[in-house]
Design an enzyme around this catalytic site. Structure first.
Site, PDB file in Angstrom:
ATOM      1  N   ARG A  46       0.861  -1.195   0.000  1.00  0.00           N
ATOM      2  CA  ARG A  46       0.000   0.000   0.000  1.00  0.00           C
ATOM      3  C   ARG A  46       0.895   1.241   0.000  1.00  0.00           C
ATOM      4  O   ARG A  46       0.656   2.214  -0.708  1.00  0.00           O
ATOM      5  CB  ARG A  46      -0.955  -0.005   1.193  1.00  0.00           C
ATOM      6  CG  ARG A  46      -1.663   1.337   1.377  1.00  0.00           C
ATOM      7  CD  ARG A  46      -2.955   1.288   2.188  1.00  0.00           C
ATOM      8  NE  ARG A  46      -2.941   0.371   3.305  1.00  0.00           N
ATOM      9  CZ  ARG A  46      -2.258   0.538   4.454  1.00  0.00           C
ATOM     10  NH1 ARG A  46      -1.507   1.619   4.628  1.00  0.00           N
ATOM     11  NH2 ARG A  46      -2.319  -0.360   5.408  1.00  0.00           N
ATOM     12  N   TYR A  98     -16.296  16.256 -15.581  1.00  0.00           N
ATOM     13  CA  TYR A  98     -16.752  14.862 -15.609  1.00  0.00           C
ATOM     14  C   TYR A  98     -17.872  14.677 -14.574  1.00  0.00           C
ATOM     15  O   TYR A  98     -17.767  15.173 -13.448  1.00  0.00           O
ATOM     16  CB  TYR A  98     -15.550  13.966 -15.278  1.00  0.00           C
ATOM     17  CG  TYR A  98     -15.880  12.506 -15.243  1.00  0.00           C
ATOM     18  CD1 TYR A  98     -16.182  11.816 -16.407  1.00  0.00           C
ATOM     19  CD2 TYR A  98     -15.884  11.818 -14.034  1.00  0.00           C
ATOM     20  CE1 TYR A  98     -16.480  10.469 -16.367  1.00  0.00           C
ATOM     21  CE2 TYR A  98     -16.185  10.463 -13.992  1.00  0.00           C
ATOM     22  CZ  TYR A  98     -16.489   9.800 -15.157  1.00  0.00           C
ATOM     23  OH  TYR A  98     -16.793   8.469 -15.117  1.00  0.00           O
ATOM     24  N   ASP A 170      -7.517  18.393 -14.658  1.00  0.00           N
ATOM     25  CA  ASP A 170      -7.839  17.038 -15.117  1.00  0.00           C
ATOM     26  C   ASP A 170      -7.431  16.986 -16.595  1.00  0.00           C
ATOM     27  O   ASP A 170      -8.055  17.603 -17.450  1.00  0.00           O
ATOM     28  CB  ASP A 170      -9.338  16.769 -14.945  1.00  0.00           C
ATOM     29  CG  ASP A 170      -9.737  15.353 -15.359  1.00  0.00           C
ATOM     30  OD1 ASP A 170      -9.070  14.772 -16.230  1.00  0.00           O
ATOM     31  OD2 ASP A 170     -10.741  14.841 -14.820  1.00  0.00           O
ATOM     32  N   LYS A 195      -8.624   5.847 -19.595  1.00  0.00           N
ATOM     33  CA  LYS A 195      -8.949   6.309 -20.936  1.00  0.00           C
ATOM     34  C   LYS A 195      -7.733   6.158 -21.854  1.00  0.00           C
ATOM     35  O   LYS A 195      -7.277   5.059 -22.066  1.00  0.00           O
ATOM     36  CB  LYS A 195      -9.456   7.753 -20.851  1.00  0.00           C
ATOM     37  CG  LYS A 195     -10.478   7.970 -19.710  1.00  0.00           C
ATOM     38  CD  LYS A 195     -11.771   7.201 -19.868  1.00  0.00           C
ATOM     39  CE  LYS A 195     -12.637   7.164 -18.608  1.00  0.00           C
ATOM     40  NZ  LYS A 195     -12.966   8.461 -18.035  1.00  0.00           N
TER      41      LYS A 195
HETATM   42  C1  PLP Z   1     -13.471   8.872 -16.719  1.00  0.00           C
HETATM   43  C2  PLP Z   1     -13.077  10.186 -16.215  1.00  0.00           C
HETATM   44  C3  PLP Z   1     -12.849  10.410 -14.844  1.00  0.00           C
HETATM   45  C4  PLP Z   1     -13.052   9.318 -13.808  1.00  0.00           C
HETATM   46  O1  PLP Z   1     -12.134   8.290 -13.960  1.00  0.00           O
HETATM   47  P1  PLP Z   1     -12.410   6.744 -13.609  1.00  0.00           P
HETATM   48  O2  PLP Z   1     -11.148   6.093 -14.010  1.00  0.00           O
HETATM   49  O3  PLP Z   1     -13.600   6.315 -14.393  1.00  0.00           O
HETATM   50  O4  PLP Z   1     -12.667   6.687 -12.150  1.00  0.00           O
HETATM   51  C5  PLP Z   1     -12.413  11.656 -14.460  1.00  0.00           C
HETATM   52  N1  PLP Z   1     -12.240  12.654 -15.342  1.00  0.00           N
HETATM   53  C6  PLP Z   1     -12.470  12.489 -16.659  1.00  0.00           C
HETATM   54  C7  PLP Z   1     -12.257  13.628 -17.587  1.00  0.00           C
HETATM   55  C8  PLP Z   1     -12.898  11.253 -17.139  1.00  0.00           C
HETATM   56  O5  PLP Z   1     -13.139  11.106 -18.445  1.00  0.00           O
END
Ligand code: PLP
Length: 378
Positions: A46, A98, A170, A195
């Site tokens: 961890r 998001y 982000d 992604k």
């Molecule tokens: C998918 C996404 C998230 C969340 O991520 P997860 O891996 O699904 O928890 C946050 N920000 C953006 C822009 C996303 O496309």
């Protein structure tokens, strides 16, 4: 080192002991200590794991920060980042972040006294108006999902610095291949690595990079205390995905440009949202702060019925949430990714029922265009 080289040679590469060119998957929870507290840098997975560490070093290098952190999902990464703040602190966020970010701020972290205000951050004046005495951070997503609005990272982070706020970006949509927010003045960059970084629809993960040692220490403390870490197998999958990020992003964009060109002349398409289009309201800022426009685009077919028809007929675009993978995906944000945003709010933002979002994959683009063409016919 240039980007495509860094994707392959950045971070920690291979294994010194055996000469393996790929980082081994250290499927282990604990580590032998020679004497109490005397060890080789790892005590418990961890706190730190060599495979995860290799990934964390890689993303740190790619974003140009001082430390990287890997979490079990993008949401875990976002939540851990917000835990840097205290009860009573206020954060200003991009209004079409998001959906999950909106939800965690409004339904979970608010219960711990973290206040938030959502504004259109593409205009710095809106951010200035939202400033309160207890504001501690500006959290932006650029480009946004699904309208691909752009915030000028350099301009807003300069202003944030003058007000003693941290700027958090982000960077999921652009990836470090196209855009490096830390180099533009941001303090923290985060990713849903689920992604483009993973890129193959086979891993859920989140990454954070910070630009300063104190933030690194604090975030490691939170990561270790709250425990939302990424496992070794998934860390390895991400390292593997990242190696091809450059070629994938280039090809995603080439395909996207051809699809945009096709949709631009289609009579059923009322509006296209893509920052690479010179007519896109934020085209110039997008061009200034990134080296590419990515593979995400949205278009409005005018009504829920028209969107339903398109979805019923489309073959090569998989109806699914998520984005950034080799396979093309299609979604209707109002009913899917943005369903947790109240309908009135969606209307305000322009996320109509006829808005269709596509994540352009790496199939032959001629097949994708033919598919869209037949699906858009009556
Ligand atoms: C998918 C996404 C998230 C969340 O991520 P997860 O891996 O699904 O928890 C946050 N920000 C953006 C822009 C996303 O496309």
């Amino acid at each position: 080192m240039r980007k495509k080289t860094q994707l392959i040679h950045g971070g920690i590469v291979g294994d010194e002991q055996t000469g393996a060119v790929s980082v081994p998957i250290y499927q282990v929870s604990t580590y032998k200590q020679e004497a109490v507290g005397k060890h080789k840098g790892y005590e418990y997975s961890r706190t730190g794991n060599p495979t995860r560490h290799a990934l964390e070093e890689l993303i740190k290098d790619l974003e140009g920060g001082v430390a990287g952190f890997a979490f079990g999902s993008g949401m875990a990464a976002i939540t851990a980042t917000v835990m840097l703040f205290n009860s009573g602190d206020h954060i200003i966020l991009t209004d079409d972040v998001y959906g999950g970010t909106y939800r965690v701020m409004n339904k979970v972290l608010n219960r711990f006294g973290i206040e938030s205000t959502f504004v259109d951050t593409s205009d710095v004046e809106n951010i200035k108006k939202a400033l309160k005495p207890n504001t501690k951070a500006l959290y932006i997503e650029t480009p946004t999902n699904p309208l691909l609005k752009i915030t000028d990272i350099e301009a807003v982070s300069n202003w944030a610095k003058s007000e003693d706020l941290l700027t958090i970006v982000d960077n999921t949509f652009s990836t470090p291949y196209w855009q490096n927010p830390i180099k533009l003045g941001a303090d923290i960059v985060l990713h849903s690595a689920t992604k483009y970084l993973g890129g193959h629809s086979d891993v859920v993960a989140g990454l954070v990079v910070v630009n300063d040692n104190k933030l690194a220490e604090d975030l490691h403390f939170i990561q270790n205390s709250t425990g939302g870490v990424l496992g070794p197998q998934d860390s390895w999958l991400l390292i593997r995905g990242i190696k091809t990020l450059g070629v994938r992003m280039e090809e995603h964009e080439t395909n996207t440009n051809k699809i945009v060109e096709f949709l631009s002349t289609h009579p059923k398409v009322e509006k296209i949202y893509y920052p690479g289009l010179p007519s896109h309201p934020y085209h110039e800022i997008a061009q200034k702060q990134g080296s590419g426009f990515g593979g995400m685009l949205s278009f409005d077919v005018g009504s829920e019925e028209a969107a339903d028809k398109l979805l019923a007929k489309i073959k090569y675009f998989t109806l699914a949430e998520s984005l950034g993978a080799v396979e093309s995906l299609i979604s209707v944000p109002a009913k899917m990714t943005h369903a947790s945003i109240p309908p009135e709010r969606r209307q305000e933002l322009g996320i109509t029922d006829g808005l269709v979002r596509i994540s352009v994959g790496l199939e032959d683009v001629e097949d994708l265009i033919e598919d869209l063409k037949q699906a858009l016919e009556l």
